[in-house]
Design a protein around this motif. Structure first.
Motif, PDB file in Angstrom:
ATOM      1  N   ARG A 120      -9.138  -2.419 -10.329  1.00 44.81           N
ATOM      2  CA  ARG A 120      -8.946  -1.292 -11.244  1.00 44.81           C
ATOM      3  C   ARG A 120      -7.687  -0.501 -10.932  1.00 44.81           C
ATOM      4  NH1 ARG A 120     -14.683   1.603 -10.846  1.00 44.81           N
ATOM      5  NH2 ARG A 120     -14.604   0.609  -8.771  1.00 44.81           N
ATOM      6  N   LEU A 121      -7.272  -0.479  -9.665  1.00 42.39           N
ATOM      7  CA  LEU A 121      -6.082   0.274  -9.279  1.00 42.39           C
ATOM      8  C   LEU A 121      -4.949  -0.644  -8.829  1.00 42.39           C
ATOM      9  CD1 LEU A 121      -7.660   3.265  -7.302  1.00 42.39           C
ATOM     10  CD2 LEU A 121      -7.040   3.155  -9.720  1.00 42.39           C
ATOM     11  N   LYS A 122      -4.992  -1.879  -9.247  1.00 46.38           N
ATOM     12  CA  LYS A 122      -3.952  -2.834  -8.842  1.00 46.38           C
ATOM     13  C   LYS A 122      -2.577  -2.337  -9.297  1.00 46.38           C
ATOM     14  CE  LYS A 122      -2.615  -7.706  -8.948  1.00 46.38           C
ATOM     15  NZ  LYS A 122      -2.950  -9.072  -9.450  1.00 46.38           N
ATOM     16  N   GLY A 123      -1.631  -2.340  -8.360  1.00 48.47           N
ATOM     17  CA  GLY A 123      -0.280  -1.899  -8.666  1.00 48.47           C
ATOM     18  C   GLY A 123      -0.076  -0.403  -8.559  1.00 48.47           C
ATOM     19  N   LYS A 124      -1.149   0.365  -8.311  1.00 45.63           N
ATOM     20  CA  LYS A 124      -1.046   1.817  -8.228  1.00 45.63           C
ATOM     21  C   LYS A 124      -0.816   2.258  -6.783  1.00 45.63           C
ATOM     22  CE  LYS A 124      -1.934   2.615 -12.598  1.00 45.63           C
ATOM     23  NZ  LYS A 124      -0.916   3.199 -13.507  1.00 45.63           N
ATOM     24  N   THR A 125       0.003   3.300  -6.634  1.00 48.52           N
ATOM     25  CA  THR A 125       0.230   3.898  -5.327  1.00 48.52           C
ATOM     26  C   THR A 125      -0.506   5.235  -5.259  1.00 48.52           C
ATOM     27  OG1 THR A 125       2.310   4.838  -6.164  1.00 48.52           O
ATOM     28  CG2 THR A 125       2.437   2.787  -4.892  1.00 48.52           C
ATOM     29  N   VAL A 126      -1.082   5.517  -4.081  1.00 45.60           N
ATOM     30  CA  VAL A 126      -1.937   6.686  -3.913  1.00 45.60           C
ATOM     31  C   VAL A 126      -1.531   7.436  -2.649  1.00 45.60           C
ATOM     32  CG1 VAL A 126      -4.314   7.493  -3.617  1.00 45.60           C
ATOM     33  CG2 VAL A 126      -3.856   5.480  -5.047  1.00 45.60           C
ATOM     34  N   ALA A 127      -1.507   8.766  -2.744  1.00 40.46           N
ATOM     35  CA  ALA A 127      -1.370   9.631  -1.567  1.00 40.46           C
ATOM     36  C   ALA A 127      -2.626  10.486  -1.460  1.00 40.46           C
ATOM     37  CB  ALA A 127      -0.136  10.519  -1.685  1.00 40.46           C
ATOM     38  N   VAL A 128      -2.944  10.925  -0.254  1.00 41.62           N
ATOM     39  CA  VAL A 128      -4.120  11.778  -0.070  1.00 41.62           C
ATOM     40  C   VAL A 128      -3.702  13.063   0.637  1.00 41.62           C
ATOM     41  CG1 VAL A 128      -5.663   9.796   0.028  1.00 41.62           C
ATOM     42  CG2 VAL A 128      -4.802  10.766   2.165  1.00 41.62           C
ATOM     43  N   ALA A 172      -5.588  -0.517  -4.706  1.00 39.51           N
ATOM     44  CA  ALA A 172      -4.462   0.413  -4.634  1.00 39.51           C
ATOM     45  C   ALA A 172      -3.742   0.265  -3.301  1.00 39.51           C
ATOM     46  CB  ALA A 172      -4.955   1.846  -4.793  1.00 39.51           C
ATOM     47  N   THR A 173      -2.520   0.770  -3.244  1.00 39.99           N
ATOM     48  CA  THR A 173      -1.781   0.888  -1.989  1.00 39.99           C
ATOM     49  C   THR A 173      -1.757   2.351  -1.573  1.00 39.99           C
ATOM     50  OG1 THR A 173      -0.347  -1.002  -2.469  1.00 39.99           O
ATOM     51  CG2 THR A 173       0.450   0.594  -0.844  1.00 39.99           C
ATOM     52  N   VAL A 174      -2.285   2.649  -0.399  1.00 42.83           N
ATOM     53  CA  VAL A 174      -2.258   4.010   0.123  1.00 42.83           C
ATOM     54  C   VAL A 174      -0.919   4.216   0.806  1.00 42.83           C
ATOM     55  CG1 VAL A 174      -3.283   5.626   1.776  1.00 42.83           C
ATOM     56  CG2 VAL A 174      -4.757   4.154   0.391  1.00 42.83           C
ATOM     57  N   ARG A 175      -0.124   5.128   0.227  1.00 44.89           N
ATOM     58  CA  ARG A 175       1.226   5.341   0.735  1.00 44.89           C
ATOM     59  C   ARG A 175       1.300   6.423   1.810  1.00 44.89           C
ATOM     60  NH1 ARG A 175       4.618   3.259   1.908  1.00 44.89           N
ATOM     61  NH2 ARG A 175       6.497   4.188   1.039  1.00 44.89           N
ATOM     62  N   GLY A 176       0.203   7.148   2.019  1.00 40.04           N
ATOM     63  CA  GLY A 176       0.222   8.085   3.122  1.00 40.04           C
ATOM     64  C   GLY A 176      -0.429   9.406   2.799  1.00 40.04           C
ATOM     65  N   SER A 177      -0.171  10.382   3.677  1.00 44.83           N
ATOM     66  CA  SER A 177      -0.777  11.709   3.550  1.00 44.83           C
ATOM     67  C   SER A 177       0.262  12.700   3.045  1.00 44.83           C
ATOM     68  CB  SER A 177      -1.352  12.165   4.890  1.00 44.83           C
ATOM     69  OG  SER A 177      -0.365  12.148   5.905  1.00 44.83           O
TER      70      SER A 177
END
Length: 576
Positions: A120-128, A172-177
């Motif tokens: 569902r989140l393929k190709g999406k980058t995520v920060a937290v 998804a790819t978690v890109r960091g904080s």
């Protein structure tokens, strides 16, 4: 030789049948003076003939405490990082101007799963937000390590927060904080230990808090898209790396306020819909995390990924859906719009037919609401009318009492792990709001009627919830402003506490109520407003509120409104 304490419950302090050796008792023995000290704090004098009995019982508690202290730390295996996401590394960006021009990033990573369970989140980058645990990555809470743990180094979690695990499972790819404000206690973005976080639309101005880095990282992507759409030259060096979506935290408005300043979509979901497991808590009553995105579509998709019972978080309730029962918000909205298209209603003149929108009258009268923000809200109301929605005023007098209820119900529990003169001086310089919170908590807890007032406030939480529920019987969504003013300039560090706090006054007067009542609330771009101290323009958001666990209605109303024009497209051509 050993002694067996046969306890009937926690008051006597030791588990039934637990054996404690006399050696252990000597190591943790409670003497009579300690008993007398405890009694004195309770304004009690124990008769001498009873002292030995109560001292003996306190010994049991002391032994029990020692037993727990000696247990090894427990890590729930459900929260350990999935092997398919290992190994991990990180880069601390802090205030490095070249790579981090907006000071949005705390630590950068690039974590993805080699065996996701869905795409569902393929190709999406995520920060937290930097209060969310990422295994192997330092956790700062927006503050200095000494204030967080009493040590000179930041803790490095062994676990992934449930939210992190779920986005990784969805490819998804978690890109960091992303940087956040000190202890998540500021509605503006100048208080992070790493320095101010800048608005992606206008450097040197607030992007709101406390999920400031999340807002600015997503807005960096939003600004790029928007500038391309409007034929403006790129400003990549001024923005740094952005992401598609972020996961922010919200206890009084900390997703919605920065989303509004940043011109993105930020949802505080229904309380308990998304597990808070693995995240630094302020108070379970008001703890929320939610999606922050450049589009409604991404917001809905991320909500579907994050939502659902995890079997761990006590904030979840019997109303929280199991993961297999979490709605496909994007799919349901698509079906709804297709039905309206079939009836010829998905047009700028008819997309709102059947929607009932209530404007909370009192929300337009909160302290400090500027004419610029009022004008944007009036235009948004007119747009709802133009698309055929049934939009009416809805008076909820308790809305104005809501911030006081929120304050008394929550403030007494905001206590520091440690607070001394050195901590005061650091926080007074960086974030007077935290000092104010600690002073508030101490003041409230020392009042003779403290417990009674807190209990009374908690009963009024239910009254406040009922007041919104009653009005929501007649409406699908309620509409309010979010930030009372257009984004302000960052204050100077040599300003006094009053000068630093002034721009934050009133910032949560339309948001914090829904943290204690649990209603879902969406911040979405509604237009633009002139900055108060210059010629530039910054986004202004509006807030939509729905019934608890009816987050879908927020998306329906937002999507229908945007058929007649998105908020960021109402730009008048004035450059910043």
């Amino acid at each position: 030789m050993s002694v067996v304490f046969l306890s009937t419950g926690p008051p006597t302090g030791i588990c039934r049948g637990h054996t404690v050796t006399l050696t252990e008792l000597k190591l943790c023995a409670v003497d009579v003076e300690k008993l007398r000290s405890v009694a004195k704090k309770l304004n009690v004098v124990v008769d001498e003939k009873e002292e030995e009995h109560y001292r003996h019982l306190l010994n049991g508690l002391d032994a029990t405490n020692k037993q727990i202290a000696e247990l090894p730390a427990y890590v729930d295996p459900r929260l350990l990082p999935c092997p398919s996401t290992l190994p991990r590394s990180y880069e601390k960006l802090g205030g490095t101007r070249e790579k981090n021009p907006l000071n949005t990033w705390s630590h950068q990573t690039s974590i993805h799963s080699s065996s996701p369970t869905d795409e569902r989140l393929k190709g999406k980058t995520v920060a937290v937000k930097d209060n969310v645990s990422i295994a192997g990555v330092p956790l700062t809470g927006g503050t200095f390590p000494e204030l967080l743990t009493g040590k000179s180094e930041y803790p490095i979690p062994e676990i992934d927060a449930v939210a992190v695990k779920r986005v990784l499972e969805s490819a998804a790819t978690v890109r960091g904080s992303a940087n956040c404000e000190h202890f998540s206690m500021s509605p503006l973005s100048f208080t992070s230990a790493s320095g101010p976080v800048h608005n992606a639309w206008l450097h040197g101005y607030t992007t709101g808090g406390s999920s400031s880095g999340c807002a600015a990282i997503v807005a960096a992507t939003q600004v790029r898209k928007w500038r391309r759409k409007h034929g403006l030259s790129p400003i990549d060096a001024e923005l740094g790396e952005g992401v598609d979506m972020a996961i922010g935290g919200d206890q009084g408005g900390s997703v919605r306020i920065p989303a509004s300043y940043a011109g993105i979509y930020g949802l505080k979901p229904t309380h308990g819909l998304i597990p808070y497991t693995g995240i630094i808590s302020l108070l379970p009553l008001v703890d929320h995390i939610g999606p922050m995105t450049t589009s409604l579509q991404d917001n809905m998709t991320l909500l579907s990924v994050l939502a659902g019972y995890d079997g761990i978080d006590p904030r979840c309730t019997p109303e929280t859906p199991l993961r297999k029962n979490v709605p496909d918000y994007a799919g349901l909205l698509r079906s709804w719009t297709q039905q309206k298209e079939a009836k010829g209603e998905w047009t700028p003149q008819a997309s709102g037919r059947g929607l009932r929108v209530g404007v909370i009258t009192e929300s337009l009268g909160v302290l400090g609401l500027s004419d610029e923000v009022k004008a944007v809200l009036e235009a948004a109301i007119a747009q709802f009318k133009a698309i055929g929605a049934d939009i009416q005023e809805a008076s909820i007098p308790m809305h104005l009492v809501g911030p006081s209820i929120w304050t008394i119900a929550t403030r007494s529990d905001v206590t520091p792990a440690q607070f001394d003169q050195k901590a005061f001086e650091v926080l007074n310089k960086h974030n007077p709001a935290v000092v104010n919170m600690f002073f508030n908590s101490t003041f409230l807890n020392e009042l003779p009627n403290a417990n009674a007032m807190i209990a009374k406030a908690l009963t009024h939480v239910q009254e406040l919830r009922a007041a919104y529920d009653e009005v929501l019987k007649d409406f699908d969504v309620l509409l309010t402003p979010i930030n009372p003013r257009v984004g302000s300039k960052h204050p100077e560090y040599d300003m006094n506490a009053g000068e630093k706090m002034e721009p934050a006054i009133g910032a949560t007067l339309n948001t914090c109520q829904f943290n204690v009542t649990g209603h879902p609330a969406l911040s979405m771009p509604a237009g633009w407003g002139k900055i108060p101290d210059g010629l530039g323009m910054l986004p202004v958001g509006m807030q939509l509120v729905a019934k608890r666990f009816d987050d879908l209605s927020l998306y329906k109303a937002a999507a229908a409104w945007e058929v007649a024009g998105k908020g960021l497209d109402k730009w008048n051509g004035q450059a910043n």
